[in-house]
Write a protein that holds these residues in place. Structure first.
Motif, PDB file in Angstrom:
ATOM      1  N   VAL A 160       0.873  -1.182   0.000  1.00  0.00           N
ATOM      2  CA  VAL A 160       0.000   0.000   0.000  1.00  0.00           C
ATOM      3  C   VAL A 160       0.906   1.227   0.000  1.00  0.00           C
ATOM      4  CG1 VAL A 160      -1.845   1.244   1.191  1.00  0.00           C
ATOM      5  CG2 VAL A 160      -1.744  -1.277   1.310  1.00  0.00           C
ATOM      6  N   VAL A 161       0.886   1.969  -1.089  1.00  0.00           N
ATOM      7  CA  VAL A 161       1.775   3.117  -1.254  1.00  0.00           C
ATOM      8  C   VAL A 161       0.977   4.406  -1.047  1.00  0.00           C
ATOM      9  CG1 VAL A 161       3.369   4.323  -2.809  1.00  0.00           C
ATOM     10  CG2 VAL A 161       3.191   1.816  -2.879  1.00  0.00           C
ATOM     11  N   THR A 162       1.422   5.211  -0.082  1.00  0.00           N
ATOM     12  CA  THR A 162       0.741   6.473   0.220  1.00  0.00           C
ATOM     13  C   THR A 162       1.638   7.644  -0.132  1.00  0.00           C
ATOM     14  OG1 THR A 162       1.547   6.800   2.486  1.00  0.00           O
ATOM     15  CG2 THR A 162      -0.309   5.276   2.189  1.00  0.00           C
ATOM     16  N   THR A 163       1.135   8.835   0.096  1.00  0.00           N
ATOM     17  CA  THR A 163       1.926  10.046  -0.180  1.00  0.00           C
ATOM     18  C   THR A 163       3.115  10.159   0.760  1.00  0.00           C
ATOM     19  OG1 THR A 163       0.428  11.282   1.272  1.00  0.00           O
ATOM     20  CG2 THR A 163      -0.036  11.340  -1.094  1.00  0.00           C
ATOM     21  N   GLN A 164       3.064   9.482   1.901  1.00  0.00           N
ATOM     22  CA  GLN A 164       4.114   9.582   2.904  1.00  0.00           C
ATOM     23  C   GLN A 164       5.083   8.402   2.893  1.00  0.00           C
ATOM     24  OE1 GLN A 164       4.383  12.385   4.752  1.00  0.00           O
ATOM     25  NE2 GLN A 164       2.606  13.152   3.623  1.00  0.00           N
ATOM     26  N   LYS A 165       4.539   7.186   2.812  1.00  0.00           N
ATOM     27  CA  LYS A 165       5.383   5.995   2.868  1.00  0.00           C
ATOM     28  C   LYS A 165       4.606   4.816   2.309  1.00  0.00           C
ATOM     29  CE  LYS A 165       6.021   4.149   6.924  1.00  0.00           C
ATOM     30  NZ  LYS A 165       6.385   3.938   8.355  1.00  0.00           N
TER      31      LYS A 165
END
Length: 231
Positions: A160-165
């Protein structure tokens, strides 16, 4: 059509009440929903729902403005209008949006309505948030779905790739899709689910999100073009 904030005015002084009614009616983003000489009458209207902003005097017979503010519904905001500065601290203790002194000038009234609109809009945005809860690295993590860029199937794990990590979680892609709002996410490939709002560019190789090019199945390319147009 732009949303209009429904407003009521409460004041036991007829001239003051009439002035605020006039101000509400001349302000494009406001909708006048009633004028009341006491808080008890106003509560009948407020209890039916749909009142966004209450312009209220503080010193009134029966229930005063401070007491009224304490029992307002969660998403109804109060702007106090009074002749007495002494109530300012009490007003802010009950989370009043603003505190206007009589005689109220229209420019000050407008500033207060802008402030109330910001409160209401931020509350509405917060209430629309959705979350994905995953288990990663022996922790339970709650992610705002708006921050998720994409999800990739990586053998036995999902990335799961988010804007933060990014996070790895031991769950199937099918299970994750069931937990995501389908209005926000779309499966573009057998191994990828992406946030619709993050889709900006479609190349011959796939969707470009950040520094990553994500493959798109041939059957989905037409749909992705529609998503980009709507974005």
């Amino acid at each position: 059509m732009n949303y209009k904030y429904k407003c009521i005015a409460i004041d036991d002084e007829p001239l003051a009440l009439s002035l605020i009614e006039t101000y509400i009616k001349k302000t494009p983003e406001l909708e006048f929903a009633g004028a009341y000489s006491n808080a008890m009458q106003a509560m009948e209207k407020i209890s039916t729902g749909g009142v966004d902003i209450v312009f209220s005097d503080i010193q009134m017979p029966g229930i005063n403005g401070i007491e009224l503010a304490k029992i307002l519904p969660e998403h109804t905001y109060v702007i106090f209008i009074t002749a007495y500065q002494d109530y300012a601290l009490d007003g802010f203790k009950v989370n009043a949006v603003d505190y206007l002194l009589k005689p109220v000038q229209y420019v000050d009234f407008r500033k207060a309505t802008f402030k109330a609109a910001r409160y209401i809009n931020s509350t509405q945005l917060a209430s629309k948030k959705t979350y994905l809860t995953i288990r990663s690295n022996y922790q339970i993590i709650k992610l705002d779905t708006a921050d998720i860029l994409y999800i990739e199937a990586a053998k036995d794990y999902m990335r799961v790739v988010t804007t933060q990590k990014e996070y790895l979680t031991l769950v199937t892609l099918k299970q994750l899709i069931k937990s995501l709002p389908d209005t926000e996410f779309v499966k573009v490939h057998r191994s990828f689910v992406v946030n619709r709002r993050r889709i900006k560019i479609l190349t011959t190789e796939g969707i470009v999100i950040g520094n990553r090019t994500i493959p798109v199945s041939d059957s989905m390319r037409g749909h992705i073009l529609n998503v980009i147009s709507n974005n």
